[in-house]
Enzyme design. Structure first.
Site, PDB file in Angstrom:
ATOM      1  N   THR A  73      31.138  18.861  25.804  1.00 24.18           N
ATOM      2  CA  THR A  73      30.599  20.200  25.545  1.00 24.18           C
ATOM      3  C   THR A  73      29.305  20.148  24.715  1.00 24.18           C
ATOM      4  OG1 THR A  73      32.217  20.309  23.740  1.00 24.18           O
ATOM      5  CG2 THR A  73      32.752  21.511  25.749  1.00 24.18           C
ATOM      6  N   ARG A 114      43.536  47.231  50.617  1.00 26.53           N
ATOM      7  CA  ARG A 114      42.531  46.185  50.414  1.00 26.53           C
ATOM      8  C   ARG A 114      41.132  46.764  50.200  1.00 26.53           C
ATOM      9  NH1 ARG A 114      43.693  42.432  55.340  1.00 26.53           N
ATOM     10  NH2 ARG A 114      41.828  41.403  54.537  1.00 26.53           N
ATOM     11  N   ASN A 166      41.964  46.136  65.471  1.00 19.46           N
ATOM     12  CA  ASN A 166      40.524  46.212  65.174  1.00 19.46           C
ATOM     13  C   ASN A 166      39.769  44.926  65.485  1.00 19.46           C
ATOM     14  OD1 ASN A 166      41.832  44.880  63.063  1.00 19.46           O
ATOM     15  ND2 ASN A 166      40.230  45.425  61.599  1.00 19.46           N
ATOM     16  N   ARG A 213      42.176  19.487  35.537  1.00 22.39           N
ATOM     17  CA  ARG A 213      43.582  19.870  35.406  1.00 22.39           C
ATOM     18  C   ARG A 213      43.993  20.991  36.371  1.00 22.39           C
ATOM     19  NH1 ARG A 213      42.832  20.216  28.963  1.00 22.39           N
ATOM     20  NH2 ARG A 213      40.683  20.469  29.695  1.00 22.39           N
ATOM     21  N   ASN A 244      42.787  25.999  31.777  1.00 20.51           N
ATOM     22  CA  ASN A 244      42.634  24.607  32.196  1.00 20.51           C
ATOM     23  C   ASN A 244      43.487  24.282  33.408  1.00 20.51           C
ATOM     24  OD1 ASN A 244      40.870  23.974  30.049  1.00 20.51           O
ATOM     25  ND2 ASN A 244      42.602  23.774  28.664  1.00 20.51           N
ATOM     26  N   TYR A 257      49.317  49.257  60.067  1.00 23.53           N
ATOM     27  CA  TYR A 257      48.097  48.573  59.673  1.00 23.53           C
ATOM     28  C   TYR A 257      46.896  49.430  60.060  1.00 23.53           C
ATOM     29  CZ  TYR A 257      44.081  45.539  59.596  1.00 23.53           C
ATOM     30  OH  TYR A 257      42.831  45.025  59.342  1.00 23.53           O
TER      31      TYR A 257
END
Ligand code: UD1
Ligand code: CA
Length: 430
Positions: free
Chosen positions: A80, A302, A355, A18, A230, A335
């Site tokens: 299950t 982050r 970077n 699902r 689900n 940044y």
């Protein structure tokens, strides 16, 4: 506290159809942490030392995410009950109490798990399950009780339920404590006679009752904690549940969160007292922020970042894997990636650390009291000594800039004069 004579099995072999995903359901994340990780963590915090995970769909990926566990494989997902049977060989010499929990129900709290085992033992039961009355029980197995005595009789899955049974608000969480090895005797007797044609673990509890064994529920004090995930919609509901808990935790620790409804703080974030988190801020997993800082609005900090006491991270700023020294200011449109800033640095609006060269990430070091002019680009690897200043629009291309240098232009060059350290210059407060 470690619980004696207890083990746990986590059922995590299912695909999670699902979810409509290439990723196994239990590896989807809530606030930066995989669903399965919550289940594991809470069992461990409740004192369970030995955990067996039933894997199947993308077994290798699920195993990689569950460190410190043992694994058994369920090759075909036949329900299950069948999943738990797959763990039988692994538990053949075990006689004690066994937690069996669904890998897709991450919100069951540590206190609740402890209550389950305590209740189970106090009642000398063969099985104890966790239930809750939900306003919207759709999709859950319902708890069928004897109308007169109120005693547990059995579960009925939604697909197999009569309209009357669908009105039952009490739902099965999919989390149990069983006495071992009795549960395996019962599992061998159950049949897949249901709409899905699966072996339902839930049927083993009905069988226990039929055999005169003792089964009862522990009711959840906070019904939302039994949520099973689900679908993607369930993922949002569970995320919100945890998100609020995390926000409340930080507020209780003395952090001002101006607008909790637009603030996303992931798991394992540390924030010091008197820090203010402005709206529309995202703090990723593991970030550390000191005392008396200000973060946001519209900031994303982050993982791998440390912001020291009194520092300010302003609007439209992204900081990744960096350290921002005490009382430094990074206030607008910046940044910072793989950067280390000393204390009392002032990063001008629009400053960027470049970077990434397309192959490797490089670091930027910025000394104490450095001031960068607006729109400075620092092409890493680059190091600015203490008190360096850059002019607006400077592009500093790799290298080691001595302390006190003033740099301007593209590419940036020193303009010859060294400046006095800022601390010694009389200046207005910014
Ligand atoms: C299950 C319960 C239901 C309960 C609900 C709570 C059964 C028959 N039903 O339904 O009563 O209200 O959980 O969320 O148990 N799994 C396997 N192998 C399988 C099948 C499932 O490992 O062959 C794992 C899944 O990966 C998942 C867990 O077992 O982590 C539960 O399975 P799921 O299919 O989600 O059960 P529900 O339909 O939610
Ligand atoms: Ca489920």
């Amino acid at each position: 506290m470690s619980l004696q004579n207890v083990k746990a099995v986590i059922l995590a072999a299912g695909k999670g159809v699902r979810m409509k995903s290439d990723r196994p359901k239990v590896l989807h994340e809530l606030l930066g942490r995989p669903i399965l990780d919550f289940v594991l963590r809470n069992l461990r915090l409740a004192g369970v030392r030995e955990i067996i995970v039933v894997v199947g769909h993308q077994a290798e990926n699920v195993k990689a995410a569950a460190t410190g566990c043992r694994f058994v494989e369920q090759k075909e997902q036949k329900g299950t009950g069948h999943a738990l049977l797959c763990a039988q060989a692994e538990l053949k010499d075990f006689s004690g109490d066994l937690f069996v929990v669904a890998g897709d129900a991450p919100l069951v709290g540590v206190e609740t798990l402890r209550r389950m085992i305590e209740d189970h033992r106090a009642g000398k039961r063969d099985a104890t399950f966790l239930s809750a009355c939900l306003d919207d029980p759709k999709g859950y197995g319902r708890v069928v009780r004897d109308k007169e005595s109120g005693r547990f009789l059995r579960f009925v899955e939604e697909a197999d339920a009569t309209p009357e049974q669908r009105n039952i608000p009490e739902c099965n969480s999919g989390g149990y404590v069983f006495r071992c090895p009795a549960i395996f005797d019962a599992l061998r007797e159950i049949k897949p006679d249901n709409k899905k044609g699966e072996l339902y673990l839930t049927d083993a509890l009905g069988l226990f009752v039929a055999l005169g064994r003792t089964v009862e529920a522990v009711r959840s004090l906070n019904p939302a904690e039994i949520y099973g995930i689900n679908s993607r919609r369930d993922l949002v509901a569970a995320t919100n549940f945890i998100r609020w808990k995390v926000l409340e935790y930080h507020m209780d620790n003395g952090v001002t969160v101006i607008d909790p409804s637009t603030t996303f703080i992931e798991e394992d974030v540390t924030i010091g007292q008197d820090t203010v988190v402005q709206p529309f801020t995202i703090l990723r997993r593991g970030v550390v922020i000191g005392k008396g800082c200000e973060v946001g609005p519209f900031a994303q900090i982050r993982s791998g970042t440390v912001v020291e006491d009194g520092a300010e991270i302003g609007n439209f700023v992204e900081v990744k894997r960096s350290r921002v020294g005490a009382h430094s200011k990074v206030k607008h449109l910046t940044y910072l990636g793989d950067a280390t800033l000393g204390s009392r640095v002032n990063i001008g609006a629009g400053t960027i650390t470049a970077n990434y060269d397309g192959v490797h990430k490089h670091s930027t070091r910025i000394g104490d009291r450095v001031h960068t002019g607006s729109n400075t680009v620092l092409v890493a690897p680059v190091r600015l000594g203490a008190d360096v200043r850059t002019g607006a629009g400077a592009v500093v291309v790799r290298g080691d800039i001595p302390a006190g240098t003033v740099l301007v232009g593209v590419p940036a060059r020193p303009i010859g004069k060294k400046i006095q350290p800022l601390t010694k210059v009389k200046r207005k407060r910014a």
